[in-house]
Motif scaffolding. Structure first.
Motif, PDB file in Angstrom:
ATOM      1  N   ASP A  29       0.821  -1.217   0.000  1.00 38.53           N
ATOM      2  CA  ASP A  29       0.000   0.000   0.000  1.00 38.53           C
ATOM      3  C   ASP A  29       0.852   1.263   0.000  1.00 38.53           C
ATOM      4  OD1 ASP A  29      -2.341  -1.632   0.251  1.00 38.53           O
ATOM      5  OD2 ASP A  29      -1.878  -1.829   2.380  1.00 38.53           O
ATOM      6  N   GLN A  56      -3.691  -0.957  -8.789  1.00 40.76           N
ATOM      7  CA  GLN A  56      -4.297   0.313  -9.178  1.00 40.76           C
ATOM      8  C   GLN A  56      -4.418   1.282  -8.001  1.00 40.76           C
ATOM      9  OE1 GLN A  56      -5.505   1.464 -12.585  1.00 40.76           O
ATOM     10  NE2 GLN A  56      -3.775   0.055 -12.770  1.00 40.76           N
ATOM     11  N   TYR A  57      -3.440   1.224  -7.120  1.00 38.12           N
ATOM     12  CA  TYR A  57      -3.325   2.230  -6.054  1.00 38.12           C
ATOM     13  C   TYR A  57      -1.978   2.055  -5.363  1.00 38.12           C
ATOM     14  CZ  TYR A  57      -4.270  -1.377  -2.527  1.00 38.12           C
ATOM     15  OH  TYR A  57      -4.200  -2.499  -1.746  1.00 38.12           O
ATOM     16  N   SER A  76       1.068   4.535  -2.633  1.00 41.66           N
ATOM     17  CA  SER A  76       1.802   5.779  -2.379  1.00 41.66           C
ATOM     18  C   SER A  76       3.269   5.465  -2.154  1.00 41.66           C
ATOM     19  CB  SER A  76       1.241   6.498  -1.146  1.00 41.66           C
ATOM     20  OG  SER A  76       2.012   7.653  -0.848  1.00 41.66           O
ATOM     21  N   ASN A  81      -3.264   5.368 -10.659  1.00 43.03           N
ATOM     22  CA  ASN A  81      -3.667   5.813  -9.328  1.00 43.03           C
ATOM     23  C   ASN A  81      -2.570   5.563  -8.286  1.00 43.03           C
ATOM     24  OD1 ASN A  81      -5.557   7.065  -7.574  1.00 43.03           O
ATOM     25  ND2 ASN A  81      -6.195   5.063  -6.799  1.00 43.03           N
ATOM     26  N   VAL A  82      -1.330   5.619  -8.747  1.00 41.48           N
ATOM     27  CA  VAL A  82      -0.173   5.489  -7.853  1.00 41.48           C
ATOM     28  C   VAL A  82       0.476   6.864  -7.731  1.00 41.48           C
ATOM     29  CG1 VAL A  82       2.079   4.408  -7.502  1.00 41.48           C
ATOM     30  CG2 VAL A  82       0.197   3.087  -8.496  1.00 41.48           C
ATOM     31  N   ARG A  83       0.740   7.274  -6.506  1.00 43.89           N
ATOM     32  CA  ARG A  83       1.314   8.591  -6.244  1.00 43.89           C
ATOM     33  C   ARG A  83       2.771   8.448  -5.832  1.00 43.89           C
ATOM     34  NH1 ARG A  83      -0.359  10.766  -2.022  1.00 43.89           N
ATOM     35  NH2 ARG A  83      -1.410   9.005  -1.021  1.00 43.89           N
ATOM     36  N   ASP A 125      -4.733   8.672   2.772  1.00 38.53           N
ATOM     37  CA  ASP A 125      -5.678   9.130   1.755  1.00 38.53           C
ATOM     38  C   ASP A 125      -5.901  10.637   1.824  1.00 38.53           C
ATOM     39  OD1 ASP A 125      -5.977   6.570   0.806  1.00 38.53           O
ATOM     40  OD2 ASP A 125      -7.789   6.150   1.966  1.00 38.53           O
ATOM     41  N   GLU A 170      -4.483  12.251  -1.255  1.00 42.60           N
ATOM     42  CA  GLU A 170      -4.818  11.456  -2.439  1.00 42.60           C
ATOM     43  C   GLU A 170      -4.690  12.206  -3.764  1.00 42.60           C
ATOM     44  OE1 GLU A 170      -8.795  10.110  -2.117  1.00 42.60           O
ATOM     45  OE2 GLU A 170      -9.682  12.115  -2.071  1.00 42.60           O
TER      46      GLU A 170
END
Length: 202
Positions: free
Chosen positions: A26, A75-76, A78, A119-121, A182, A185
């Motif tokens: 995550d 698809q997510y 950080s 959707n990765v920061r 989040d 985000e």
């Protein structure tokens, strides 16, 4: 688990083991780094230059190389890369360190653009001097080159921090927690200073 961040097989292993145990990655706090030898460019050894870049820049690259595929599949995610105030300015007597920390900025911005659609920061943090062993190394190196005592070097460095003291590790951790959450985000590709006002002072 233990890993040498300059060895790709170690990096791949820590990512694989994490996915095997938890099913996902995550948050990735890409934080390994060293100061290296302190001294002017014409007295720096190639061995030291390579060692600092290998850990501080290539370690960041390898971590992202193996974490990004996991986050893209999810698809997510950080990613928080540790640079430094020295990644945003010159730093006399610390050319290998400053070079590596500038490289982290380029890697961060490039990665953020490559994975935004997934959707990765990806963001970088830029701490001021932090109380601890790394700064003791800086004090000793600067003392040797300037002929001053360690305490004098610390006083001189502190003068450049408007808030008047070194950071505490908790100051850095609070920023990392924000970027991991989040609540951040819609933030990616950004450089976050946690530097006691050093950037404002120029």
């Amino acid at each position: 688990m233990e890993a040498n961040v300059t060895k790709e097989e170690d990096v791949k292993n820590y990512v694989d083991q994490t996915v095997n145990k938890f099913g996902s990655v995550d948050v990735f706090f890409n934080n390994a780094g060293i100061i290296g030898e302190v001294g002017p460019i014409d007295q720096q050894s190639l061995e030291n230059f390579n060692k600092v870049l290998s850990i501080n820049a290539m370690g960041i690259f390898l971590g992202m190389k193996h974490v990004i595929p996991v986050m893209k599949k999810q698809q997510y995610g950080s990613i928080i890369n540790t640079s430094s105030v020295d990644g945003l300015r010159g730093s006399p007597n610390m050319a290998p360190y400053a070079t590596a920390k500038h490289a982290v900025v380029g890697l961060t911005k490039t990665a953020s653009l490559e994975v935004a659609e997934n959707n990765v920061r990806v963001n970088s943090i830029h701490p001021a001097p932090v109380s601890g062993d790394m700064m003791k190394t800086v004090h000793q190196g600067q003392s040797a080159s300037q002929g001053n005592e360690d305490e004098q070097v610390q006083e001189e460095i502190t003068k450049g921090i408007p808030l008047g003291h070194y950071a505490d590790s908790k100051n850095i951790a609070n920023l990392v927690l924000f970027l991991a959450s989040d609540e951040s985000e819609f933030i990616t590709g950004a450089e976050y200073r946690v530097d006691g006002g050093m950037g404002a002072a120029g």
